[in-house]
Design a protein around this motif. Sequence first.
Motif: not given
Length: 130
Positions: A56-68, A103-109
């Motif tokens: 699950e995506i738990v964080g977003l910054i310009g350089s990428g995504l944090f995933v749990r 295409s998009a990636f959102r918190l909680g996806d």
Amino acid sequence: MSDEPLPDELPALAEHLSAREREAADVEYQADAICLSWLLEARLFELGWEHCFEGEIVGLIGSGLFVRFGEVFEGFLPARRLPGDYFEVQPARHGTAGRRGGSAFRLGDPIEVRVEAIRRAEGKVELSLA
């Protein structure tokens, strides 16, 4: 002679104690990350490095995504590993969107990832899309 601080010393003392508490929390977070990176490496030794995880995506910054993923692990998916577009963070939408493809990636996806690298001494995990 009393060990109690004087009233005018309390603000400085409170600031000092708050700073020490933040430092202790940072050390605890780093220790957890290092232990989990060792545990993840052991799990991948059993499952194989090609194993994919639901996350699950738990964080977003310009350089990428944090995933749990894997219930307790966290890692970073660099934007350079996202396919076919340049992604920009859109804070109002709590996500990222591709400039061209939309295409998009959102918190909680939900997202499926694979571990690319583990830097155990730093407690860092780099991911790629599965």
